[in-house]
Design a protein around this motif. Structure first.
Motif, PDB file in Angstrom:
ATOM      1  N   GLY A   1       0.806  -1.302  -0.063  1.00  0.00           N
ATOM      2  CA  GLY A   1      -0.205   0.004  -0.450  1.00  0.00           C
ATOM      3  C   GLY A   1       1.310   1.362  -0.136  1.00  0.00           C
ATOM      4  O   GLY A   1       0.107   2.477  -0.250  1.00  0.00           O
ATOM      5  N   GLN A   2       2.350   0.889   0.122  1.00  0.00           N
ATOM      6  CA  GLN A   2       3.230   2.008   0.087  1.00  0.00           C
ATOM      7  C   GLN A   2       3.028   2.173  -1.571  1.00  0.00           C
ATOM      8  O   GLN A   2       3.594   2.052  -2.359  1.00  0.00           O
ATOM      9  CB  GLN A   2       4.491   2.361   0.680  1.00  0.00           C
ATOM     10  N   VAL A   3       3.461   4.492  -1.621  1.00  0.00           N
ATOM     11  CA  VAL A   3       3.453   4.812  -2.712  1.00  0.00           C
ATOM     12  C   VAL A   3       5.038   5.299  -2.790  1.00  0.00           C
ATOM     13  O   VAL A   3       5.165   5.385  -1.382  1.00  0.00           O
ATOM     14  CB  VAL A   3       2.828   5.629  -3.183  1.00  0.00           C
ATOM     15  N   HIS A   4       5.739   5.431  -4.039  1.00  0.00           N
ATOM     16  CA  HIS A   4       6.660   6.122  -4.358  1.00  0.00           C
ATOM     17  C   HIS A   4       6.851   6.912  -5.274  1.00  0.00           C
ATOM     18  O   HIS A   4       5.805   7.655  -5.026  1.00  0.00           O
ATOM     19  CB  HIS A   4       7.188   4.916  -4.886  1.00  0.00           C
TER      20      HIS A   4
ATOM     21  N   GLY B   1       1.722  14.848   9.330  1.00  0.00           N
ATOM     22  CA  GLY B   1       3.150  13.712   8.698  1.00  0.00           C
ATOM     23  C   GLY B   1       2.291  13.577   7.102  1.00  0.00           C
ATOM     24  O   GLY B   1       2.919  13.410   5.865  1.00  0.00           O
ATOM     25  N   LEU B   2       1.187  13.317   6.922  1.00  0.00           N
ATOM     26  CA  LEU B   2       0.089  12.762   6.002  1.00  0.00           C
ATOM     27  C   LEU B   2       0.048  13.656   4.829  1.00  0.00           C
ATOM     28  O   LEU B   2      -0.175  13.586   3.487  1.00  0.00           O
ATOM     29  CB  LEU B   2      -1.084  11.816   6.401  1.00  0.00           C
ATOM     30  N   THR B   3       0.157  15.055   5.456  1.00  0.00           N
ATOM     31  CA  THR B   3      -0.321  15.806   4.614  1.00  0.00           C
ATOM     32  C   THR B   3       0.777  16.359   3.979  1.00  0.00           C
ATOM     33  O   THR B   3       0.447  16.731   2.791  1.00  0.00           O
ATOM     34  CB  THR B   3      -0.514  17.299   5.317  1.00  0.00           C
ATOM     35  N   HIS B   4       1.956  16.356   3.932  1.00  0.00           N
ATOM     36  CA  HIS B   4       2.934  16.783   2.760  1.00  0.00           C
ATOM     37  C   HIS B   4       3.367  15.446   2.260  1.00  0.00           C
ATOM     38  O   HIS B   4       3.302  13.820   2.583  1.00  0.00           O
ATOM     39  CB  HIS B   4       4.201  16.807   3.796  1.00  0.00           C
ATOM     40  N   TYR B   5       3.775  15.698   1.359  1.00  0.00           N
ATOM     41  CA  TYR B   5       4.039  14.287   0.268  1.00  0.00           C
ATOM     42  C   TYR B   5       5.686  13.348   0.256  1.00  0.00           C
ATOM     43  O   TYR B   5       4.929  12.353  -0.012  1.00  0.00           O
ATOM     44  CB  TYR B   5       4.620  15.373  -1.037  1.00  0.00           C
ATOM     45  N   THR B   6       6.329  14.509   0.993  1.00  0.00           N
ATOM     46  CA  THR B   6       7.364  13.689   1.423  1.00  0.00           C
ATOM     47  C   THR B   6       7.763  12.525   1.822  1.00  0.00           C
ATOM     48  O   THR B   6       8.680  11.672   1.902  1.00  0.00           O
ATOM     49  CB  THR B   6       8.384  15.511   2.139  1.00  0.00           C
TER      50      THR B   6
ATOM     51  N   VAL C   1       4.947  10.779   2.932  1.00  0.00           N
ATOM     52  CA  VAL C   1       4.072   9.319   2.277  1.00  0.00           C
ATOM     53  C   VAL C   1       4.864   8.953   1.893  1.00  0.00           C
ATOM     54  O   VAL C   1       4.832   7.508   1.491  1.00  0.00           O
ATOM     55  CB  VAL C   1       2.616   9.917   1.564  1.00  0.00           C
ATOM     56  N   VAL C   2       6.073   8.977   0.302  1.00  0.00           N
ATOM     57  CA  VAL C   2       6.042   8.653  -0.633  1.00  0.00           C
ATOM     58  C   VAL C   2       7.832   8.043  -0.107  1.00  0.00           C
ATOM     59  O   VAL C   2       9.215   7.137  -0.392  1.00  0.00           O
ATOM     60  CB  VAL C   2       6.964   9.427  -1.608  1.00  0.00           C
TER      61      VAL C   2
ATOM     62  N   VAL D   1       6.537   3.457   9.979  1.00  0.00           N
ATOM     63  CA  VAL D   1       7.889   4.395  10.718  1.00  0.00           C
ATOM     64  C   VAL D   1       6.952   5.392  10.610  1.00  0.00           C
ATOM     65  O   VAL D   1       7.471   6.168  11.609  1.00  0.00           O
ATOM     66  CB  VAL D   1       9.176   4.396   9.497  1.00  0.00           C
ATOM     67  N   ILE D   2       6.253   6.028   9.928  1.00  0.00           N
ATOM     68  CA  ILE D   2       5.711   6.958  10.137  1.00  0.00           C
ATOM     69  C   ILE D   2       4.532   7.285  11.821  1.00  0.00           C
ATOM     70  O   ILE D   2       5.124   8.532  12.395  1.00  0.00           O
ATOM     71  CB  ILE D   2       4.615   7.149   9.044  1.00  0.00           C
ATOM     72  N   ALA D   3       4.037   5.947  11.887  1.00  0.00           N
ATOM     73  CA  ALA D   3       3.343   5.784  13.085  1.00  0.00           C
ATOM     74  C   ALA D   3       4.220   5.975  14.170  1.00  0.00           C
ATOM     75  O   ALA D   3       4.264   6.294  15.436  1.00  0.00           O
ATOM     76  CB  ALA D   3       2.503   4.433  13.318  1.00  0.00           C
TER      77      ALA D   3
END
Length: 431
Positions: free
Chosen positions: A194-197, A340-345, A347-348, A354-356
């Motif tokens: 589910g992760q995008v690059h 953090g999810l609002t910013h594109y950097t 997420v990709v 790791v974000i959590a």
């Protein structure tokens, strides 16, 4: 002669009747009970049982230890006493008494019965240890202690011991305590699906700033509809995955957000908003047919793959691992994660787990929770402080720049009293 023959005949008949009667009264030969033992003439019918092996054994032990038993000095006169009943002589006892005759003459006579218990006097030597009361450690326990000491598990401070965060949920069937560890292991194995690059280079009409504006608007829509947190995280995931697969013109970017939230609400909510609600909240920028066509297009591109581990599933587990947890800590963690999810950097670059974990670490640092990272968090997240440091710095920088940012949806959401006004907490300066 005739009368004599008749008498003989009657005598024979009577004799046969007596034999038949005797046969009827006779017991079956196979019956063991019909065997009667012969009784000796010189013995009574019910002789008293005198076989006392336990008494003889006790007496033999006493004689062997030099204690004579009733009856004088001559070993032939030694007899066994059991409840006042005289027994027969035992040859082994007599022989042992003859060997110990000299020692027995020098000691007083002792009368014993089977109910008495004589304990030997203690000599100068130590008695043999009783294995049932042995206090020495077993070999296995010694090896286990050495192994723990080698791993550094014995001399650790109390606050570094790994806590069992599922102990309070043992009786809760919905908590699935037996499977929760395996579930999160599976989440970590599949989170890459589910992760995008970095997909922005392939988009010709939109950029990362437009994407941040869209997510900020979706946060506001999510708050106004009072939806579940899972719906927001799944919406952001669907938007990013769709944009990584299809080139979208600028005029349809908001439509992608509307279609993604419609799908996420149908997946997560009990009462999902209707299509007309999304049309109204988007200021009638799109009609019903356009929304439904976008919904079909998104599902076709994603191949209906909606069960993905978003940061939310990891946040719930990691906040629980932050012992002790409190509402302020929980709200601060979600605040930093949504920033953090609002910013594109973010997420990709980083995967959902790791974000959590970084959001939990940054929240503890911001709220001055000591220590910032515990053994319990390291155990349940699987990450050390060094592995999270870069992502934490990124989240803290978003928090510090929030006052100057034009994207205020997350700030307004967490500046409300029901969210503990954690948005007003001063950002961390050094990390």
């Amino acid at each position: 002669m005739a009368s004599k023959a008749v008498i003989t005949q009657r005598h024979k008949e009577g004799k046969q009747k007596n034999v038949q009667a005797e046969r009827r009264n006779r017991r079956v030969l196979g019956d063991i009970g019909n065997v009667v033992k012969a009784v000796d003439a010189g013995k009574p019918k019910n002789p008293i049982k005198t076989n006392r092996p336990m008494t003889r054994s006790l007496c033999a032990q006493l004689v062997a230890k030099g204690l004579p038993v009733v009856g004088g000095k001559d070993p032939k006169d030694i007899q066994l006493i059991d409840d006042g009943v005289m027994g027969r002589k035992d040859a082994s006892v007599l022989e042992a008494a003859a060997v110990k005759k000299k020692d027995s003459d020098q000691k007083p006579t002792v009368t014993l019965s089977c109910e008495e218990e004589i304990k030997p006097k203690s000599s100068g030597r130590k008695s043999r240890p009783d294995y049932s009361e042995k206090t020495e450690k077993a070999f296995t326990s010694i090896l286990s202690a050495r192994s723990k000491a080698a791993c550094g598990l014995i001399n650790k401070p109390q606050n570094e011991i790994i806590a069992n965060i599922d102990a309070s949920d043992v009786d809760d069937e919905l908590a699935a305590v037996e499977y929760v560890d395996d579930i999160y292991k599976y989440y970590k194995l599949t989170e890459g699906d589910g992760q995008v690059h970095d997909y922005m280079p392939s988009q010709t009409d939109i950029n990362s700033k437009m994407r941040s504006i869209l997510i900020d608007w979706l946060v506001e829509v999510h708050r106004k509809f009072e939806l579940m947190p899972e719906s927001l995280y799944l919406t952001i995931n669907i938007v990013d995955r769709y944009l990584s697969m299809k080139i979208v013109p600028r005029r349809e970017l908001q439509l992608v957000g509307v279609g993604s939230m419609l799908i996420a609400c149908k997946y997560e909510e009990i009462w999902a908003p209707e299509v007309n609600d999304f049309i109204a909240i988007s200021d009638n920028a799109y009609n019903r047919e356009q929304v439904l066509l976008m919904e079909k297009s998104i599902l076709a591109k994603l191949e209906w793959y909606l069960t993905v581990p978003t940061p939310y599933v990891f946040l719930v587990r990691y906040i629980k691992s932050s012992v002790p947890s409190d509402p302020e800590m929980e709200n601060m963690t979600f605040f930093l994660a949504e920033l953090g999810l609002t910013h594109y950097t973010t997420v990709v670059t980083y995967c959902p787990s790791v974000i959590a974990a970084s959001a939990v670490y940054a929240a503890r640092c911001t709220l001055k929770k000591s220590p910032f990272w515990t053994e319990t968090l390291k155990h349940y997240t699987g990450y050390s402080e060094d592995q999270l440091r870069d992502c934490v710095k990124l989240l803290v920088s978003y928090h510090a720049a929030l006052s100057e940012s034009k994207l205020k949806a997350v700030y307004k959401k967490f500046a409300r009293p029901e969210k503990g006004v954690v948005a007003l907490v001063p950002p961390l300066k050094v990390i």
